[in-house]
Design an enzyme around this catalytic site. Structure first.
Site, PDB file in Angstrom:
ATOM      1  N   ASP A 174       0.399  -6.573   5.920  1.00  0.00           N
ATOM      2  CA  ASP A 174       0.433  -5.969   4.556  1.00  0.00           C
ATOM      3  C   ASP A 174       1.847  -5.941   4.388  1.00  0.00           C
ATOM      4  O   ASP A 174       2.508  -4.585   4.098  1.00  0.00           O
ATOM      5  CB  ASP A 174      -0.063  -4.524   4.536  1.00  0.00           C
ATOM      6  CG  ASP A 174       0.160  -3.972   3.268  1.00  0.00           C
ATOM      7  OD1 ASP A 174       0.334  -4.647   2.265  1.00  0.00           O
ATOM      8  OD2 ASP A 174      -0.478  -2.695   3.298  1.00  0.00           O
ATOM      9  N   PHE A 175       2.737  -6.857   4.728  1.00  0.00           N
ATOM     10  CA  PHE A 175       4.338  -6.801   4.488  1.00  0.00           C
ATOM     11  C   PHE A 175       4.651  -6.622   2.937  1.00  0.00           C
ATOM     12  O   PHE A 175       4.249  -7.498   2.039  1.00  0.00           O
ATOM     13  CB  PHE A 175       4.979  -8.164   4.721  1.00  0.00           C
ATOM     14  CG  PHE A 175       4.983  -8.211   6.330  1.00  0.00           C
ATOM     15  CD1 PHE A 175       4.583  -7.541   7.225  1.00  0.00           C
ATOM     16  CD2 PHE A 175       5.941  -9.243   6.899  1.00  0.00           C
ATOM     17  CE1 PHE A 175       4.296  -7.576   8.532  1.00  0.00           C
ATOM     18  CE2 PHE A 175       5.876  -9.279   8.167  1.00  0.00           C
ATOM     19  CZ  PHE A 175       5.076  -8.428   9.024  1.00  0.00           C
ATOM     20  N   GLU A 176       5.294  -5.688   2.539  1.00  0.00           N
ATOM     21  CA  GLU A 176       5.967  -5.188   1.354  1.00  0.00           C
ATOM     22  C   GLU A 176       7.595  -5.091   1.049  1.00  0.00           C
ATOM     23  O   GLU A 176       8.016  -5.439   1.992  1.00  0.00           O
ATOM     24  CB  GLU A 176       4.963  -4.146   0.844  1.00  0.00           C
ATOM     25  CG  GLU A 176       3.567  -4.089   0.894  1.00  0.00           C
ATOM     26  CD  GLU A 176       2.830  -2.862   0.212  1.00  0.00           C
ATOM     27  OE1 GLU A 176       3.496  -1.956  -0.637  1.00  0.00           O
ATOM     28  OE2 GLU A 176       1.461  -2.739   0.618  1.00  0.00           O
ATOM     29  N   GLY A 177       7.877  -5.070  -0.184  1.00  0.00           N
ATOM     30  CA  GLY A 177       9.009  -4.698  -0.388  1.00  0.00           C
ATOM     31  C   GLY A 177       9.778  -5.796  -0.034  1.00  0.00           C
ATOM     32  O   GLY A 177       9.904  -6.971  -0.641  1.00  0.00           O
ATOM     33  N   MET A 229       0.936  -1.271   0.039  1.00  0.00           N
ATOM     34  CA  MET A 229       0.096   0.059  -0.081  1.00  0.00           C
ATOM     35  C   MET A 229       0.789   1.290   0.003  1.00  0.00           C
ATOM     36  O   MET A 229       1.965   1.330   0.809  1.00  0.00           O
ATOM     37  CB  MET A 229      -0.906   0.132   1.287  1.00  0.00           C
ATOM     38  CG  MET A 229      -1.724  -1.347   1.381  1.00  0.00           C
ATOM     39  SD  MET A 229      -3.056  -1.597   0.021  1.00  0.00           S
ATOM     40  CE  MET A 229      -3.786  -2.876   0.559  1.00  0.00           C
TER      41      MET A 229
END
Length: 607
Positions: A391-394, A1
């Site tokens: 919402d783990f990203e990257g 996000m």
């Protein structure tokens, strides 16, 4: 996000085990003389035949060509999470006899030992040899000992270590024969995603292999095992074989077991069609700040964006309302908490979302895992929330080299996240709401690529959410993959699909519901989720993210998935009438866009 705001700088902390905890181990410098009748009893001690004869816990071992001490191969073992990469072999010996165990090792905190001796079990270790170093120890067998287990292992949280030329010198025991076929295979317990099995113990067996549909899916040291990761209301065929140093028996007669309906994730009292949205609570951006009390009743799940870590590897998650200087219309803490209670009284769920674009979270150590559980619990308790959104990203999730099976992950950041979420679920019980919002790169791309791949060189993040989703599927309330900010992704029709229209959402959602072989391996199939566990993730407006989909195209996607109409060229693998609904980034951007997204949702489902 996505969000905007000040740059966050991260620092890492590496937990190092104290060598003083290991001081009880003794290094024996030289080996006693052995008689001419003695022989090396270890099978494949140089690992020239791969792992033949060896059992490495949690797939932690592999035969590699470098570094090696002699021959062509050596053992590489990788500790991960709560596993210290133990590799062992059971060897037949004689009672009342003396044996010398040796191995050449390289790496950090490497152990060599023997258990089941019938007298005093032994071990020796070395801390961090940069070059090959020999470990040696001796032991005597007891009056009734006919077999021992020899092993090597590392230490928790340490790097890879290497073993070569492992020997056990002493008198050989009586020849070992392949064990008999196990009898009495039966089901002892069933859940929506697991089957517990038991069978009669087999004399002379040191272990057992469990097969599902002819494919080995589990091993056991005793006459019972539980097979997990199954699909609800599905029939499976199981067999079991017995193993020892001589080999493996034939498989038993097959039995059939059918998993139960539904999973522990359940719907936690969500409506049959749910609308999920993210509320910018801790920051402002171009969409403006929206107070909790001003969120319309259309939204069934409200994810507070975001809880973020104090550093990438700390696991210590913090959440605070947007500062007044950044959000002049922000409510007080008391007003915010009261508004949350009012939403819950109206049947809505309010969750803390962890991560986002700026909130990289890497639970690389057990200390970070425990800090995550403690800090997230504090946020949930402080605001009286209903659960957690991941919402783990990257670069939060990636797979270590050699971590190739989503069903049994070994990478610490994966293993520790699964453990942390299970702890939170156990703490808060069956009403705990768990949602996830991965990007397509971490999920559907796994149909083609998984981790660094069998030959290395791939992006280790590819498909990295799959082991997390799979391990937590019985606790998962909703998965809403972000069908935006994505490159083209191959669907089950082996065609590439691009974001922005109904086709992309149809193909990506169908993959989650039908299941798919990971990295094209038909022996490693990611089972489909229940339709009530899945929502489609979309941006609320053109400003919210790349891949905005018009209301008409959103409706076409829903028609195809729920009714199997308006499907276009892609044909779904089922009619997913229980699809839960939609997720959007974000409530704030939908407000900015005159509530177009939520109004269309309400109109489509007649709310």
């Amino acid at each position: 996000m996505e969000r905007t705001g000040p740059t966050v700088r991260f620092s890492g902390l590496l937990a190092v085990c104290s060598a003083t905890l290991l001081a009880a181990a003794t290094l024996v410098a030289s080996a006693p003389t052995v008689s001419a009748a003695d022989a090396d009893l270890v099978r494949n001690g140089g690992f020239e035949a791969g792992l033949d004869g060896w059992n490495c816990a949690n797939q932690s071992g592999a035969a590699v060509t470098a570094p090696k001490r002699s021959g062509d191969y050596a053992l590489k073992a990788t500790p991960a999470g709560n596993d210290h990469a133990k590799c062992s072999q059971t060897i037949t010996v004689k009672p009342n006899s003396t044996y010398t165990l040796s191995a050449w090792v390289q790496g950090s905190h490497v152990y060599l030992g023997a258990s089941g001796t019938g007298t005093t079990d032994v071990s020796t270790w070395t801390q961090s040899p940069a070059a090959w170093k020999q470990l040696t120890t001796t032991f005597a067998t007891g009056p009734s000992t006919t077999s021992v287990s020899v092993y090597t292992h590392g230490w928790y949280g340490t790097p890879d270590h290497y073993v070569d030329d492992l020997t056990l010198i002493g008198p050989g025991g009586e020849p070992v024969v392949i064990p008999a076929v196990p009898a009495g295979l039966k089901t002892t317990a069933l859940t929506s995603s697991s089957v517990a099995l038991s069978w009669n113990a087999v004399s002379g067996a040191s272990g057992y292999n469990v097969y599902r549909g002819g494919t080995k899916v589990a091993t056991a040291t005793g006459p019972s095992a539980t097979v997990t990761g199954l699909t609800p209301s599905t029939a499976y065929s199981f067999q079991v074989s017995a193993t020892n140093a001589a080999g493996e028996s034939a498989k038993s007669a097959a039995i059939t077991a059918t998993t139960t309906e539904g999973g522990g994730g359940g719907d936690t009292k969500l409506p049959a069609r749910a609308l999920v949205g993210y509320l910018h609570s801790s920051f402002a951006n171009g969409s403006g700040y929206t107070r909790m009390a001003d969120v319309p009743d259309s939204w069934d799940v409200i994810n507070l964006a975001f809880g973020e870590p104090t550093s990438v590897t700390s696991g210590d998650i913090r959440f605070a309302l947007c500062p007044v200087a950044e959000c002049p219309n922000v409510e007080s803490e008391a007003e915010f908490k009261a508004a949350i209670k009012a939403k819950q009284a109206a049947g809505k769920k309010v969750l803390i979302s962890i991560g986002g674009q700026n909130g990289q979270v890497q639970l690389a150590t057990t200390a970070a895992r425990d800090a995550f559980v403690t800090s997230v619990s504090k946020i949930i308790d402080t605001y009286g929330l209903d659960g957690l959104d991941i919402d783990f990203e990257g670069h939060s999730l990636s797979l270590n080299t050699g971590d190739t099976d989503f069903r049994s992950p070994t990478s610490p950041v994966i293993v520790n996240l699964i453990s942390a979420v299970k702890s939170l679920k156990a703490k808060y019980g069956s009403d705990f709401v768990l949602t996830m919002a991965p990007e397509t790169f971490f999920v559907q791309l796994g149909y083609q690529f998984y981790g660094s791949g069998p030959w290395g060189g791939q992006d280790p993040r590819a498909g990295a959410y799959l082991p997390v989703i799979h391990a937590l599927r019985d606790d998962l309330t909703l998965l809403h993959v972000q069908d935006y900010n994505s490159g083209p992704i191959m669907g089950l029709d082996n065609q590439y699909h691009s974001m922005g229209g109904a086709d992309f959402h149809i193909a990506m959602t169908d993959m989650l519901l039908a299941g798919f072989p990971v990295a094209g391996d038909t022996g490693k199939v990611f089972p489909g989720l229940r339709p009530d566990q899945v929502a489609i993730g979309l941006p609320a407006s053109t400003q919210a993210g790349n891949g905005h989909t018009t209301p008409a195209e959103v409706n076409n996607a829903l028609d195809c998935l729920i009714k199997k109409t308006s499907c276009g060229s892609y044909q779904t693998h089922g009619t997913w009438s229980d699809l839960r609904g939609l997720m959007t980034w974000s409530i704030n951007w939908d407000r900015f866009n005159n509530w177009e997204f939520s109004r269309n949702f309400d109109g489509y489902f007649g709310n």
